[in-house]
Design an enzyme around this catalytic site. Sequence first.
Site, PDB file in Angstrom:
ATOM      1  NE  ARG A 166      50.122  61.661   6.944  1.00 37.11           N
ATOM      2  CZ  ARG A 166      51.252  61.183   7.455  1.00 37.11           C
ATOM      3  NH1 ARG A 166      51.422  61.161   8.770  1.00 37.11           N
ATOM      4  NH2 ARG A 166      52.206  60.742   6.670  1.00 37.11           N
ATOM      5  CB  SER A 242      49.774  59.818   1.089  1.00 42.43           C
ATOM      6  OG  SER A 242      51.096  59.406   1.279  1.00 42.43           O
ATOM      7  CD  GLU A 338      47.600  62.598   3.894  1.00 43.85           C
ATOM      8  OE1 GLU A 338      48.159  61.558   4.254  1.00 43.85           O
ATOM      9  OE2 GLU A 338      48.212  63.551   3.371  1.00 43.85           O
TER      10      GLU A 338
HETATM   11  P1  FAD Z   1      47.248  73.526   2.831  1.00 48.39           P
HETATM   12  O1  FAD Z   1      47.161  72.470   1.797  1.00 48.39           O
HETATM   13  O2  FAD Z   1      47.276  74.933   2.364  1.00 48.39           O
HETATM   14  O3  FAD Z   1      46.071  73.322   3.874  1.00 48.39           O
HETATM   15  C1  FAD Z   1      45.747  72.041   4.370  1.00 48.39           C
HETATM   16  C2  FAD Z   1      44.565  72.173   5.345  1.00 48.39           C
HETATM   17  O4  FAD Z   1      44.967  72.905   6.493  1.00 48.39           O
HETATM   18  C3  FAD Z   1      43.394  72.936   4.752  1.00 48.39           C
HETATM   19  O5  FAD Z   1      42.202  72.403   5.285  1.00 48.39           O
HETATM   20  C4  FAD Z   1      43.611  74.343   5.239  1.00 48.39           C
HETATM   21  O6  FAD Z   1      42.412  75.117   5.309  1.00 48.39           O
HETATM   22  C5  FAD Z   1      44.177  74.094   6.625  1.00 48.39           C
HETATM   23  N1  FAD Z   1      45.071  75.162   7.066  1.00 48.39           N
HETATM   24  C6  FAD Z   1      46.169  75.632   6.429  1.00 48.39           C
HETATM   25  N2  FAD Z   1      46.740  76.614   7.154  1.00 48.39           N
HETATM   26  C7  FAD Z   1      45.981  76.769   8.253  1.00 48.39           C
HETATM   27  C8  FAD Z   1      46.042  77.638   9.383  1.00 48.39           C
HETATM   28  N3  FAD Z   1      47.018  78.542   9.541  1.00 48.39           N
HETATM   29  N4  FAD Z   1      45.071  77.509  10.332  1.00 48.39           N
HETATM   30  C9  FAD Z   1      44.073  76.609  10.210  1.00 48.39           C
HETATM   31  N5  FAD Z   1      43.970  75.763   9.165  1.00 48.39           N
HETATM   32  C10 FAD Z   1      44.917  75.846   8.205  1.00 48.39           C
HETATM   33  N6  FAD Z   1      52.084  65.175   4.680  1.00 48.39           N
HETATM   34  C11 FAD Z   1      52.614  64.427   5.672  1.00 48.39           C
HETATM   35  O7  FAD Z   1      52.074  64.385   6.775  1.00 48.39           O
HETATM   36  N7  FAD Z   1      53.734  63.680   5.483  1.00 48.39           N
HETATM   37  C12 FAD Z   1      54.396  63.656   4.300  1.00 48.39           C
HETATM   38  O8  FAD Z   1      55.400  62.984   4.167  1.00 48.39           O
HETATM   39  C13 FAD Z   1      53.876  64.436   3.223  1.00 48.39           C
HETATM   40  N8  FAD Z   1      54.475  64.434   2.022  1.00 48.39           N
HETATM   41  C14 FAD Z   1      53.970  65.175   0.999  1.00 48.39           C
HETATM   42  C15 FAD Z   1      54.627  65.162  -0.226  1.00 48.39           C
HETATM   43  C16 FAD Z   1      54.152  65.911  -1.290  1.00 48.39           C
HETATM   44  C17 FAD Z   1      54.884  65.886  -2.618  1.00 48.39           C
HETATM   45  C18 FAD Z   1      52.986  66.712  -1.126  1.00 48.39           C
HETATM   46  C19 FAD Z   1      52.486  67.557  -2.256  1.00 48.39           C
HETATM   47  C20 FAD Z   1      52.321  66.722   0.098  1.00 48.39           C
HETATM   48  C21 FAD Z   1      52.798  65.959   1.180  1.00 48.39           C
HETATM   49  N9  FAD Z   1      52.163  65.939   2.433  1.00 48.39           N
HETATM   50  C22 FAD Z   1      52.694  65.197   3.463  1.00 48.39           C
HETATM   51  C23 FAD Z   1      50.935  66.705   2.662  1.00 48.39           C
HETATM   52  C24 FAD Z   1      51.186  68.207   3.002  1.00 48.39           C
HETATM   53  O9  FAD Z   1      52.478  68.588   2.651  1.00 48.39           O
HETATM   54  C25 FAD Z   1      50.983  68.506   4.477  1.00 48.39           C
HETATM   55  O10 FAD Z   1      49.674  68.171   4.877  1.00 48.39           O
HETATM   56  C26 FAD Z   1      51.223  69.989   4.811  1.00 48.39           C
HETATM   57  O11 FAD Z   1      51.212  70.189   6.196  1.00 48.39           O
HETATM   58  C27 FAD Z   1      50.183  70.908   4.162  1.00 48.39           C
HETATM   59  O12 FAD Z   1      50.646  72.235   4.311  1.00 48.39           O
HETATM   60  P2  FAD Z   1      50.036  73.417   3.449  1.00 48.39           P
HETATM   61  O13 FAD Z   1      50.563  74.682   4.003  1.00 48.39           O
HETATM   62  O14 FAD Z   1      50.287  73.195   2.019  1.00 48.39           O
HETATM   63  O15 FAD Z   1      48.501  73.251   3.775  1.00 48.39           O
HETATM   64  N1  EPU Z   2      53.888  50.201  -1.623  1.00 43.52           N
HETATM   65  C1  EPU Z   2      53.646  49.421  -2.738  1.00 43.52           C
HETATM   66  N2  EPU Z   2      53.425  50.042  -3.927  1.00 43.52           N
HETATM   67  C2  EPU Z   2      53.445  51.381  -4.067  1.00 43.52           C
HETATM   68  C3  EPU Z   2      53.691  52.173  -2.933  1.00 43.52           C
HETATM   69  C4  EPU Z   2      53.910  51.568  -1.704  1.00 43.52           C
HETATM   70  O1  EPU Z   2      53.617  48.213  -2.668  1.00 43.52           O
HETATM   71  O2  EPU Z   2      53.231  51.859  -5.191  1.00 43.52           O
HETATM   72  C5  EPU Z   2      54.106  49.532  -0.317  1.00 43.52           C
HETATM   73  C6  EPU Z   2      55.518  49.007  -0.120  1.00 43.52           C
HETATM   74  O3  EPU Z   2      55.397  47.774   0.526  1.00 43.52           O
HETATM   75  C7  EPU Z   2      56.141  49.983   0.860  1.00 43.52           C
HETATM   76  C8  EPU Z   2      54.926  50.424   1.657  1.00 43.52           C
HETATM   77  O4  EPU Z   2      53.853  50.432   0.714  1.00 43.52           O
HETATM   78  O5  EPU Z   2      57.089  49.369   1.654  1.00 43.52           O
HETATM   79  C9  EPU Z   2      55.052  51.792   2.293  1.00 43.52           C
HETATM   80  O6  EPU Z   2      55.406  52.739   1.283  1.00 43.52           O
HETATM   81  P1  EPU Z   2      56.203  54.080   1.671  1.00 43.52           P
HETATM   82  O7  EPU Z   2      57.344  53.776   2.566  1.00 43.52           O
HETATM   83  O8  EPU Z   2      56.458  54.835   0.405  1.00 43.52           O
HETATM   84  O9  EPU Z   2      55.191  54.882   2.566  1.00 43.52           O
HETATM   85  P2  EPU Z   2      53.646  55.164   2.417  1.00 43.52           P
HETATM   86  O10 EPU Z   2      52.910  54.334   3.410  1.00 43.52           O
HETATM   87  O11 EPU Z   2      53.231  55.068   0.999  1.00 43.52           O
HETATM   88  C10 EPU Z   2      53.690  56.996   4.270  1.00 43.52           C
HETATM   89  C11 EPU Z   2      53.038  58.337   4.451  1.00 43.52           C
HETATM   90  C12 EPU Z   2      53.853  59.408   3.738  1.00 43.52           C
HETATM   91  C13 EPU Z   2      55.251  59.440   4.363  1.00 43.52           C
HETATM   92  C14 EPU Z   2      55.900  58.052   4.197  1.00 43.52           C
HETATM   93  C15 EPU Z   2      57.236  57.958   4.927  1.00 43.52           C
HETATM   94  C16 EPU Z   2      50.666  58.040   4.743  1.00 43.52           C
HETATM   95  C17 EPU Z   2      49.318  58.128   4.137  1.00 43.52           C
HETATM   96  N3  EPU Z   2      51.685  58.323   3.950  1.00 43.52           N
HETATM   97  O12 EPU Z   2      53.614  56.699   2.875  1.00 43.52           O
HETATM   98  O13 EPU Z   2      53.232  60.666   3.943  1.00 43.52           O
HETATM   99  O14 EPU Z   2      56.059  60.410   3.742  1.00 43.52           O
HETATM  100  O15 EPU Z   2      55.026  57.040   4.761  1.00 43.52           O
HETATM  101  O16 EPU Z   2      57.042  57.918   6.312  1.00 43.52           O
HETATM  102  O17 EPU Z   2      50.790  57.720   5.919  1.00 43.52           O
HETATM  103  C18 EPU Z   2      51.554  62.133   3.032  1.00 43.52           C
HETATM  104  O18 EPU Z   2      50.916  61.970   4.091  1.00 43.52           O
HETATM  105  O19 EPU Z   2      51.162  62.899   2.110  1.00 43.52           O
HETATM  106  C19 EPU Z   2      52.810  61.402   2.848  1.00 43.52           C
HETATM  107  C20 EPU Z   2      53.523  61.457   1.708  1.00 43.52           C
END
Ligand code: FAD
Ligand code: EPU
Length: 342
Positions: A166, A242, A338
């Site tokens: 990240r 997250s 994050e």
């Molecule tokens: P924004 O929120 O619009 O921007 C994020 C940052 O990037 C800001 O600082 C912005 O200024 C900058 N930025 C945006 N576009 C540009 C550009 N073109 N050039 C330079 N800087 C820029 N993330 C994960 O890694 N894994 C996950 O599994 C994951 N699951 C998610 C689930 C949910 C339900 C939600 C709501 C979010 C999740 N995220 C996850 C976080 C998010 O989706 C990612 O970080 C995504 O890449 C953000 O994209 P965005 O276009 O919405 O960025």
């Molecule tokens: N857990 C709990 N309680 C909870 C949630 C999680 O006990 O309420 C524990 C469980 O043991 C579970 C473990 O946490 O096994 C991991 O949970 P999960 O698999 O849901 O993944 P996460 O660590 O919570 C990360 C990323 C996600 C990504 C998933 C799948 C980060 C910060 N988050 O979540 O990314 O989608 O793994 O790979 O690394 C994001 O970055 O926004 C994001 C959603």
Amino acid sequence: MNLKIEEYVNLKAMNTMGLESVARYFGRVESLVALREALVFAGERNLPVIPLGEGSNVVLSECLDALVLLIRLKGREVIERQNDSVLLKVGAGEHWHALVCWSLEQGFYGLENLALIPGCVGAAPVQNIGAYGVEIKDRFVSLEAVDRQTGEIMALSAEECAFGYRDSVFKNRLLDQVIITSLKLRLNRTLMPELDYGALREKAEGLANEVGRPTGMDICRAVCAIRREKLPDPKIIGNAGSFFKNPVISDEHKSELKEVFADMPAYKVAGGWKLAAGWLIEQCGFKGCVKKDGAGVYEKQALVLVNHGNACGKAILMLAGEIQAAVKARFSVDLEIEPRIY
Ligand code: FAD
Ligand code: EPU
């Protein structure tokens, strides 16, 4: 002017937390010419520039005295075809999940584990998006970006992007220095399934045909199903995924914690042990909590902070602070936020 600049624009529908936030200036960028005009406009007024994709990884304050730019630079093309792989060039304003689906329809593999991550392509390298054992760095070749000071285009290799968990150069040395305009990604022409995440393997094999081997589309569908079970849909309940990174602690610290909390999940990584922040937060009793000001913690995933309606950015950050203090007091672990706070 190629760029239309509006004033006092409400961004509630442009951030997935659904936070009330007003941008002093706002523009939708669909071309490089418009992007350069925007940078000149901001430079002349000494305004900070905030690029946004879908606003799915930001916490916005109520007033942004800045020029907010919705980056909508489009385009996806195959720029090189080899027997075993293709090189794609994709505009920063393309929708990430649409890219994943399109690539699978073309028979290009490697993005299926990253299905359904909200956001645009340009933001993906900023935090090196990752899920279910794959990060964008694993498919990344290079990107193009515009220098915010000079308006010039620069290319950055994977190495120069300094990807980490990240993390990337865009959160460090190049913080607020560039606007990413396009990415080059290398995808495979045969599927190399990445199914180390147990629940994903089970679900993907369940969806597979009689041959028993899941296709790229099966893996994509399995990822989507798992995500829909665990994560709230921002259209229904505001969130930014997250809210904290999973913390990494030393061998010694992990051993101390394990003596007291034997069932604490911990995964060996370079430099120590990664803990599940969701577990730590759940142990502190926050899972499912709802505050008077509308901030809360998702009932099915304690790592996701939610907006139950009319929470403001400050309310979300107050709750985040409370969680950080509780986790620190109980486990001596620091949780790092994050999303980017503006
Ligand atoms: P924004 O929120 O619009 O921007 C994020 C940052 O990037 C800001 O600082 C912005 O200024 C900058 N930025 C945006 N576009 C540009 C550009 N073109 N050039 C330079 N800087 C820029 N993330 C994960 O890694 N894994 C996950 O599994 C994951 N699951 C998610 C689930 C949910 C339900 C939600 C709501 C979010 C999740 N995220 C996850 C976080 C998010 O989706 C990612 O970080 C995504 O890449 C953000 O994209 P965005 O276009 O919405 O960025
Ligand atoms: N857990 C709990 N309680 C909870 C949630 C999680 O006990 O309420 C524990 C469980 O043991 C579970 C473990 O946490 O096994 C991991 O949970 P999960 O698999 O849901 O993944 P996460 O660590 O919570 C990360 C990323 C996600 C990504 C998933 C799948 C980060 C910060 N988050 O979540 O990314 O989608 O793994 O790979 O690394 C994001 O970055 O926004 C994001 C959603």
